[in-house]
Design a protein around this motif. Structure first.
Motif, PDB file in Angstrom:
ATOM      1  N   THR A  75       4.425 -12.505  41.824  1.00  0.00           N
ATOM      2  CA  THR A  75       4.623 -12.444  43.275  1.00  0.00           C
ATOM      3  C   THR A  75       6.011 -11.903  43.617  1.00  0.00           C
ATOM      4  OG1 THR A  75       5.342 -14.751  43.240  1.00  0.00           O
ATOM      5  CG2 THR A  75       3.016 -14.318  43.735  1.00  0.00           C
ATOM      6  N   GLY A  76       6.787 -11.591  42.596  1.00  0.00           N
ATOM      7  CA  GLY A  76       8.134 -11.057  42.798  1.00  0.00           C
ATOM      8  C   GLY A  76       8.676 -10.560  41.471  1.00  0.00           C
ATOM      9  N   THR A 119       1.270  -9.145  44.072  1.00  0.00           N
ATOM     10  CA  THR A 119       2.086  -8.704  45.206  1.00  0.00           C
ATOM     11  C   THR A 119       3.521  -8.359  44.806  1.00  0.00           C
ATOM     12  OG1 THR A 119       2.653 -11.014  45.718  1.00  0.00           O
ATOM     13  CG2 THR A 119       0.731 -10.068  46.829  1.00  0.00           C
ATOM     14  N   ALA A 120       3.790  -8.253  43.523  1.00  0.00           N
ATOM     15  CA  ALA A 120       5.139  -7.942  43.062  1.00  0.00           C
ATOM     16  C   ALA A 120       5.474  -6.473  43.308  1.00  0.00           C
ATOM     17  CB  ALA A 120       5.274  -8.254  41.580  1.00  0.00           C
ATOM     18  N   PRO A 121       6.758  -6.159  43.429  1.00  0.00           N
ATOM     19  CA  PRO A 121       7.145  -4.748  43.566  1.00  0.00           C
ATOM     20  C   PRO A 121       6.844  -3.975  42.297  1.00  0.00           C
ATOM     21  CG  PRO A 121       9.084  -6.151  43.266  1.00  0.00           C
ATOM     22  CD  PRO A 121       7.919  -7.067  43.458  1.00  0.00           C
ATOM     23  N   ASP A 122       6.839  -2.663  42.392  1.00  0.00           N
ATOM     24  CA  ASP A 122       6.570  -1.819  41.226  1.00  0.00           C
ATOM     25  C   ASP A 122       7.597  -2.086  40.127  1.00  0.00           C
ATOM     26  OD1 ASP A 122       4.463  -0.679  42.560  1.00  0.00           O
ATOM     27  OD2 ASP A 122       5.608   1.082  43.217  1.00  0.00           O
ATOM     28  N   GLY A 124      -3.237  -4.284  40.972  1.00  0.00           N
ATOM     29  CA  GLY A 124      -4.195  -4.785  41.948  1.00  0.00           C
ATOM     30  C   GLY A 124      -3.926  -6.225  42.337  1.00  0.00           C
ATOM     31  N   LYS A 125      -4.240  -6.540  43.578  1.00  0.00           N
ATOM     32  CA  LYS A 125      -4.038  -7.894  44.082  1.00  0.00           C
ATOM     33  C   LYS A 125      -5.140  -8.822  43.591  1.00  0.00           C
ATOM     34  CE  LYS A 125      -2.941 -10.365  48.345  1.00  0.00           C
ATOM     35  NZ  LYS A 125      -2.735 -10.248  49.817  1.00  0.00           N
ATOM     36  N   VAL A 126      -4.771 -10.038  43.227  1.00  0.00           N
ATOM     37  CA  VAL A 126      -5.750 -11.035  42.764  1.00  0.00           C
ATOM     38  C   VAL A 126      -6.426 -11.669  43.967  1.00  0.00           C
ATOM     39  CG1 VAL A 126      -6.053 -13.212  41.552  1.00  0.00           C
ATOM     40  CG2 VAL A 126      -4.493 -11.473  40.634  1.00  0.00           C
ATOM     41  N   ARG A 127      -7.762 -11.661  43.960  1.00  0.00           N
ATOM     42  CA  ARG A 127      -8.527 -12.211  45.081  1.00  0.00           C
ATOM     43  C   ARG A 127      -8.818 -13.691  44.912  1.00  0.00           C
ATOM     44  NH1 ARG A 127     -14.008  -9.256  45.711  1.00  0.00           N
ATOM     45  NH2 ARG A 127     -14.764 -10.841  44.221  1.00  0.00           N
TER      46      ARG A 127
END
Length: 317
Positions: free
Chosen positions: A157-158, A181-184, A203-206
């Motif tokens: 997440t970061g 949601t972490a930056p590249d 990809g974001k985890v659902r």
């Protein structure tokens, strides 16, 4: 259970986890009149065992607390189940801190040791909280051995996600960094992860998936399933400060960037005269062994402070 509260104490300990009980034990052995007020909300309650605690490796959190309470009582300390609703300081008299519990009981103390711990805020991913403390973990030193050689997904997440993935790669060669949601990644971080055999999944985890109570993996926003046995997360850690804020304690972002903590010096002394803090309330990264050590250290400083006050009073005039 010691439910009765006397009118006054030398030190009142707010919080009955490793830091609070260790501090109370040291204070009781120093022959101070001490009581612990415990709301019964230990951070590690979901965990099966406490790890890295010399001599008590693998003990359940509940057993450790029960043993600690008995040890405090064996030296004359009091342990009380209850929640502190209000703390007021007035400078009149020898016991300036008035403490009221939510059931109306009131006591006073010369000093306070705040050991209220912290609350972990998990990323907002469905299914994650249900497995917290078992196959959703945060600390490799606390839980890495228990998930060794398994398929571990690190939910990023970061920027700390890279650090966490590198750490968990010491316990398994099947670590996946879930970019979420972490930056590249920087080229340097990408190279380090590759060098340690960590796979990066974009990809974001659902959601988190499970079967028969065991985590089985995650599903990405595009529907891709990633099979896993455990997920590591970096929580947002917030010290429990609702009550102690009434005293004007300084609460600030932690240098790690992972939450808020009560500010104190190296001895546990806060910005408010007569108030010390120990454990996760001030050190977000403290493990059980560290929190217990900090409770002991703060209790020693409290002893120095009380003796100095008594000696000064005895020689005044």
């Amino acid at each position: 259970m010691d439910e009765n509260l006397d009118k006054t104490y030398d030190v009142l300990v707010i919080g009955g986890g490793a830091a609070g009980l260790s501090g109370a034990l040291t204070l009781a052995r120093a022959r101070w009149k001490v009581a612990v007020i415990d709301a019964g909300e230990p951070r590690n309650a979901p965990a099966a065992g406490v790890h890295g605690l010399l001599g008590r490796e693998g003990v359940s959190p509940a057993e450790l607390v029960a043993t600690g309470r008995d040890e405090v009582r064996s030296y004359g300390g009091r342990v009380v189940d209850g929640r502190v609703a209000q703390v007021v300081r007035d400078d009149g008299g020898t016991h300036p801190f008035a403490v009221t519990l939510d059931d109306g009981r009131v006591t006073r103390a010369r000093r306070l040791l705040v050991a209220t711990g912290l609350v972990d805020e998990l990323p907002d991913v469905p299914g994650l909280a249900e497995h917290w403390g078992r196959d959703v973990v945060h600390c490799p030193f606390c839980h890495g051995y228990e998930v060794r050689d398994q398929r571990i997904g690190v939910l990023a997440t970061g920027p700390q996600g890279t650090h966490q993935a590198l750490l968990f790669s010491q316990w398994s060669d099947q670590v996946v960094l879930l970019a979420h949601t972490a930056p590249d990644l920087s080229p340097d971080d990408a190279a380090k992860l590759a060098a340690r055999g960590v796979t990066v999944v974009a990809g974001k985890v659902r959601e988190v998936t499970a079967r028969d109570g065991r985590l089985t993996g995650v599903v990405l926003a595009d529907g891709t399933a990633v099979p896993l046995d455990a997920v590591a997360v970096a929580t947002t850690m917030r010290a429990r400060t609702d009550v102690v804020r009434q005293l004007g304690l300084e609460v600030a972002p932690h240098p790690s960037g992972q939450g808020e903590h009560v500010v104190a010096d190296a001895t546990g002394r806060t910005s408010v005269r007569g108030v010390w803090v120990a454990g996760n309330a001030t050190n977000l990264a403290a493990q059980v062994s560290t929190a217990a050590a900090e409770g002991t250290w703060a209790a020693a400083q409290l002893t120095f402070d009380l003796i100095e006050e008594d000696a000064t009073a005895a020689t005044a005039g």
